[in-house]
Write a protein that holds these residues in place. Structure first.
Motif, mmCIF file in Angstrom:
data_model
loop_
_atom_site.group_PDB
_atom_site.id
_atom_site.type_symbol
_atom_site.label_atom_id
_atom_site.label_comp_id
_atom_site.label_asym_id
_atom_site.label_seq_id
_atom_site.Cartn_x
_atom_site.Cartn_y
_atom_site.Cartn_z
ATOM 1 N N VAL A 62 26.590 20.572 41.724
ATOM 2 C CA VAL A 62 27.562 21.213 40.839
ATOM 3 C C VAL A 62 28.707 21.805 41.648
ATOM 4 O O VAL A 62 28.483 22.544 42.608
ATOM 5 C CB VAL A 62 26.885 22.324 40.005
ATOM 6 N N SER A 63 29.933 21.471 41.253
ATOM 7 C CA SER A 63 31.129 22.004 41.914
ATOM 8 C C SER A 63 31.931 22.831 40.924
ATOM 9 O O SER A 63 32.251 22.349 39.827
ATOM 10 C CB SER A 63 31.995 20.867 42.460
ATOM 11 N N LEU A 64 32.233 24.058 41.311
ATOM 12 C CA LEU A 64 33.048 24.939 40.477
ATOM 13 C C LEU A 64 34.316 25.301 41.239
ATOM 14 O O LEU A 64 34.260 25.765 42.382
ATOM 15 C CB LEU A 64 32.282 26.216 40.121
ATOM 16 N N GLY A 65 35.464 25.067 40.610
ATOM 17 C CA GLY A 65 36.743 25.434 41.207
ATOM 18 C C GLY A 65 37.479 26.399 40.293
ATOM 19 O O GLY A 65 37.494 26.230 39.069
ATOM 20 N N LEU A 66 38.072 27.416 40.874
ATOM 21 C CA LEU A 66 38.860 28.394 40.117
ATOM 22 C C LEU A 66 40.147 28.676 40.882
ATOM 23 O O LEU A 66 40.114 29.097 42.038
ATOM 24 C CB LEU A 66 38.072 29.694 39.917
ATOM 25 N N ARG A 67 41.277 28.442 40.225
ATOM 26 C CA ARG A 67 42.584 28.745 40.807
ATOM 27 C C ARG A 67 43.228 29.865 40.004
ATOM 28 O O ARG A 67 43.400 29.750 38.783
ATOM 29 C CB ARG A 67 43.488 27.513 40.809
ATOM 30 N N VAL A 68 43.577 30.933 40.676
ATOM 31 C CA VAL A 68 44.179 32.097 40.029
ATOM 32 C C VAL A 68 45.572 32.310 40.606
ATOM 33 O O VAL A 68 45.751 32.306 41.831
ATOM 34 C CB VAL A 68 43.329 33.361 40.240
ATOM 35 N N GLN A 69 46.565 32.486 39.732
ATOM 36 C CA GLN A 69 47.938 32.732 40.154
ATOM 37 C C GLN A 69 48.487 33.956 39.450
ATOM 38 O O GLN A 69 48.149 34.229 38.290
ATOM 39 C CB GLN A 69 48.825 31.526 39.834
ATOM 40 N N ARG A 70 49.333 34.674 40.137
ATOM 41 C CA ARG A 70 50.046 35.779 39.512
ATOM 42 C C ARG A 70 51.225 35.224 38.743
ATOM 43 O O ARG A 70 51.915 34.324 39.208
ATOM 44 C CB ARG A 70 50.532 36.771 40.578
ATOM 45 N N THR A 71 51.458 35.735 37.570
ATOM 46 C CA THR A 71 52.609 35.312 36.789
ATOM 47 C C THR A 71 53.861 35.954 37.359
ATOM 48 O O THR A 71 53.806 36.980 38.042
ATOM 49 C CB THR A 71 52.454 35.720 35.320
ATOM 50 N N GLU A 72 55.022 35.333 37.065
ATOM 51 C CA GLU A 72 56.280 35.829 37.622
ATOM 52 C C GLU A 72 56.562 37.269 37.209
ATOM 53 O O GLU A 72 57.106 38.059 37.975
ATOM 54 C CB GLU A 72 57.436 34.935 37.171
ATOM 55 N N GLU A 73 56.175 37.622 35.987
ATOM 56 C CA GLU A 73 56.461 38.961 35.495
ATOM 57 C C GLU A 73 55.735 40.024 36.313
ATOM 58 O O GLU A 73 56.197 41.155 36.442
ATOM 59 C CB GLU A 73 56.050 39.098 34.031
ATOM 60 N N SER A 74 54.556 39.648 36.854
ATOM 61 C CA SER A 74 53.750 40.645 37.544
ATOM 62 C C SER A 74 53.987 40.643 39.048
ATOM 63 O O SER A 74 53.530 41.531 39.744
ATOM 64 C CB SER A 74 52.265 40.375 37.294
ATOM 65 N N SER A 75 54.724 39.625 39.528
ATOM 66 C CA SER A 75 54.895 39.502 40.968
ATOM 67 C C SER A 75 56.227 40.079 41.403
ATOM 68 O O SER A 75 57.236 39.980 40.699
ATOM 69 C CB SER A 75 54.828 38.029 41.385
ATOM 70 N N SER A 76 56.241 40.649 42.553
ATOM 71 C CA SER A 76 57.466 41.119 43.182
ATOM 72 C C SER A 76 57.414 40.737 44.644
ATOM 73 O O SER A 76 56.360 40.406 45.172
ATOM 74 C CB SER A 76 57.598 42.631 43.032
ATOM 75 N N LEU A 77 58.581 40.735 45.280
ATOM 76 C CA LEU A 77 58.657 40.367 46.681
ATOM 77 C C LEU A 77 58.735 41.611 47.543
ATOM 78 O O LEU A 77 59.433 42.568 47.212
ATOM 79 C CB LEU A 77 59.882 39.478 46.927
ATOM 80 N N SER A 78 58.026 41.597 48.658
ATOM 81 C CA SER A 78 58.054 42.734 49.569
ATOM 82 C C SER A 78 57.993 42.238 50.999
ATOM 83 O O SER A 78 57.474 41.156 51.273
ATOM 84 C CB SER A 78 56.872 43.672 49.286
ATOM 85 N N LEU A 79 58.576 43.046 51.886
ATOM 86 C CA LEU A 79 58.561 42.710 53.297
ATOM 87 C C LEU A 79 57.255 43.158 53.925
ATOM 88 O O LEU A 79 56.773 44.259 53.662
ATOM 89 C CB LEU A 79 59.731 43.400 54.015
#
Length: 296
Positions: A62-79
């Motif tokens: 059995v193989s289980l794959g899960l891909r999770v991404q942050r939506t653009e609204e919740s993401s911000s850019l930081s140094l």
């Protein structure tokens, strides 16, 4: 009902600034082999998923794959200050060594520096991954249900095929029994003729001993036990199929017993028609065993 070890299910979801995609698939295996590819930054998620799968399934790779991404609204850019400092120190060192050698370098491009891996990264602030894990685990039972529904559907198809194969095996066993009954008188007469021929050409030979040896040969050519066992195996296979999964291991063992009796039947046949039936039995048994390999 029987369940196949072959299955697939997928699902999507989103919540609180995240979106994700599940994929769950399996193929046949001797035991239960779980392979999970899930985000390790969601604390405690993998052990919970592994536990749920272990309770729901008994066999299969059995193989289980899960891909999770942050939506653009919740993401911000930081140094990333530490990475930026490392990059600037490296640039300063390069410029210093170039000046020592009398070389003139073009000014550093800020945009190019920001494009360097790790300098600028997406972040989601103080997003609680524990809360995300709970949402994912709440959806997981639905994914397992879809997955098991497909395995049940595949299992129903396997069940129909195997029942047809068992019917064919039963018909061939009936044919073998009929042929064996017809050849009994023929075999008995053959042994009598052989005994008479031996006694005529062997003065002083122990007639009782010769008769005993021929009796042993007669027993070795008797296929009654093999036919009885084949009939018993057919009934046992029907009982296991009716019981439903997980019975794959037991069915696989039973197919080995089927094959053993068919081999013995062929070796004892001493008859063209009985050999033909035995070979047909071996073919059907082998075909059925291929199907059994996919049963949970």
């Amino acid at each position: 009902m029987l369940q196949s070890m072959t299955g697939f299910a997928s699902a999507k979801g989103d919540s609180e600034g995240y979106s994700w995609t599940w994929e769950l698939r399996s193929v046949n295996a001797k035991g239960l082999d779980l392979r999970l590819r899930v985000p390790d930054w969601i604390e405690g998620l993998e052990p919970q998923l592994r536990s749920s799968l272990s309770k729901a399934l008994s066999r299969g790779s059995v193989s289980l794959g899960l891909r999770v991404q942050r939506t653009e609204e919740s993401s911000s850019l930081s140094l990333d200050q530490k990475t930026l400092e490392t990059v600037l120190d490296a640039l300063a060192e390069v410029e210093s060594q170039a000046m020592d050698r009398g070389l003139s370098l073009a000014p550093a491009n800020p945009a190019a520096i920001l494009d360097l891996r790790g300098v600028l990264e997406a972040s989601a602030g103080d997003q609680d991954t524990a809360a995300l894990g709970k949402v994912l685990m709440a959806q997981f039972p639905d994914l397992i249900k879809s997955f098991k529904d497909m395995r049940l559907s595949e299992g129903a198809s396997l069940e129909e095929v195997m029942k047809d194969q068992l019917s064919t095996i039963q018909e061939l066993v009936v044919q073998a029994n009929a042929i064996a009954e017809q050849r009994k008188d023929e075999m008995a007469q053959t042994f009598k003729d052989n005994l008479a021929r031996v006694l005529e050409n062997a003065d002083g030979l122990d007639e009782t001993r010769v008769a005993q040896e021929l009796a042993v040969l007669a027993v070795k050519s008797d296929v009654t036990e093999e036919i009885d066992r084949l009939n018993a195996h057919v009934h046992a296979a029907h009982d296991l199929i009716a019981k439903g999964s997980p019975v794959g291991r037991k069915l696989d063992f039973l197919m080995q017993e089927f094959n053993r009796e068919a081999n013995t039947l062929c070796s004892k046949a001493q008859n063209v028609e009985l050999t033909r039936v035995g070979l047909e039995l071996k073919v059907v048994i082998d075909q059925m065993r291929e199907q059994v390999q996919n049963v949970e």
